[in-house]
Design an enzyme around this catalytic site. Sequence first.
Site, short mmCIF file in Angstrom:
data_model
loop_
_atom_site.label_atom_id
_atom_site.label_comp_id
_atom_site.label_asym_id
_atom_site.label_seq_id
_atom_site.Cartn_x
_atom_site.Cartn_y
_atom_site.Cartn_z
N ARG A 46 -8.99 -25.31 0.88
CA ARG A 46 -9.13 -23.85 1.01
C ARG A 46 -8.54 -23.41 2.34
NH1 ARG A 46 -13.44 -22.28 3.07
NH2 ARG A 46 -14.89 -23.44 1.74
N TYR A 98 -0.37 1.24 -6.20
CA TYR A 98 -0.77 0.44 -7.35
C TYR A 98 -2.22 0.76 -7.75
CZ TYR A 98 -1.82 -3.76 -10.03
OH TYR A 98 -2.21 -4.63 -11.01
N ASP A 170 3.00 -2.54 1.20
CA ASP A 170 3.08 -3.37 0.00
C ASP A 170 4.55 -3.37 -0.42
OD1 ASP A 170 3.18 -4.26 -2.65
OD2 ASP A 170 1.20 -3.48 -3.13
N LYS A 195 5.21 -10.68 -9.33
CA LYS A 195 6.30 -9.83 -9.80
C LYS A 195 7.66 -10.46 -9.49
CE LYS A 195 2.66 -7.46 -10.72
NZ LYS A 195 2.16 -6.35 -9.91
C1 LIG Z 1 0.91 -6.00 -9.38
C2 LIG Z 1 0.84 -5.31 -8.09
C3 LIG Z 1 -0.22 -5.55 -7.20
C4 LIG Z 1 -1.37 -6.47 -7.54
O1 LIG Z 1 -0.96 -7.79 -7.66
P1 LIG Z 1 -1.67 -8.88 -8.63
O2 LIG Z 1 -0.86 -10.08 -8.41
O3 LIG Z 1 -1.61 -8.33 -10.02
O4 LIG Z 1 -3.09 -8.99 -8.16
C5 LIG Z 1 -0.20 -4.91 -5.99
N1 LIG Z 1 0.78 -4.06 -5.65
C6 LIG Z 1 1.80 -3.78 -6.47
C7 LIG Z 1 2.86 -2.83 -6.03
C8 LIG Z 1 1.87 -4.39 -7.71
O5 LIG Z 1 2.88 -4.10 -8.54
#
Ligand SMILES: *Cc1c(COP(=O)(O)O)cnc(C)c1O
Length: 379
Positions: A46, A98, A170, A195
């Site tokens: 961890r 998001y 982000d 993504k």
């Molecule tokens: C999908 C997404 C998230 C969250 O990520 P997960 O891997 O699904 O927890 C956060 N920010 C953006 C812009 C996203 O597209």
Amino acid sequence: MHLSTKMIHGGISEDPLTGAVSVPIYQTSTYRQKKLGQPGDFEYSRSGNPTRLALEELIAELEGGVQGFAFASGLAAIHATLSLFQPGDHLILGDDVYGGTFRLLEKVFAPLGLSYTMVDAQDSAQLEAALTENTKALYLESPSNPLLKIIDLEKSAAWAKSHELLTIVDNTFATPYLQQPLALGADIVLHSGTKYLGGHSDLVAGLATTNDEALAEKIGFYQNSIGGVLGPQDSWLLQRGIKTLAVRMEAHQKNATAVAEFLTKHPAVATVYYPGLADHPGHAIAAKQMKGFGGMVAFELVDESKVANFVESLQIITLAESLGGVESLIEVPAVMTHASIPKEQRTAAGIKDGLIRLSVGIEELTDLQNDLDHALEEK
Ligand SMILES: *Cc1c(COP(=O)(O)O)cnc(C)c1O
């Protein structure tokens, strides 16, 4: 080293023990300690794992951070980062972040005493108006999700700095290949590795990095204390995905540009949102701060009642949440990814019920265009 080379050779890219050109999957929870009270570099998985470390060093190098952190999901990365704040603290948030980020703040952190204000961060008057004496950070996405709004990151981060706020970006939609927020003044960069970084719709992961040692120490503390770490198998898979990020992003945005132009000309389409289009309000800023315009396109049909029929008629483009994979994915945010945001708030942010979001994959362009054309003509 150029960025596309770093994606392949950056961080820890091979096994020092054997010379294997792919970092091994260290499937272990713990590590032998040779002397009592003197653990080696790794103690417990961890807190640290060599496969995860390779990925963490890679994201730090790609974003220009001092240390990287890998999590079990993007939201786990956001959770650990928001844990930096205390009850009574206030955040300013871009208004079409998001949906899961909004839900985390509204349903998990707000009840614990963290408050926030959502603003159209393109508008500096709204930023000023949202500022309180307890404001600690500005949290942004650019391009935003799902409307692909562009926020001037350099300007926003400079404003935040002048008020002693942290800037958190982000960077999931742009990826470090197209945009590097730390170089533009941000303090922390977050990713859903699920993504574009993973790129093949086969894993869920999150990443965080910062260029500030003190912040890195704190994020590391929360990563280990909360414990939402990425396992070695998925760490390996994500590092493998990142190796091809440069070529995939080029292919994504080449297709996205053509698809956006195709949709703009189509009589069944009312509005197209793509930062690469010259009439997109954020086009000039995107051209300044990004190396390309990305692979995401959003649009509205002339006849909103046809949305369901349209998305269900597509043959190649898949109706599914998520984005950034090699395959094209389409979704309706109001019903799917952004359903956790109340309708009033969605409408205020400009997200209409009929808005369609398309993650343009790297299939042959004519196949995508024919698929769209066919589905748009369905009665
Ligand atoms: C999908 C997404 C998230 C969250 O990520 P997960 O891997 O699904 O927890 C956060 N920010 C953006 C812009 C996203 O597209």
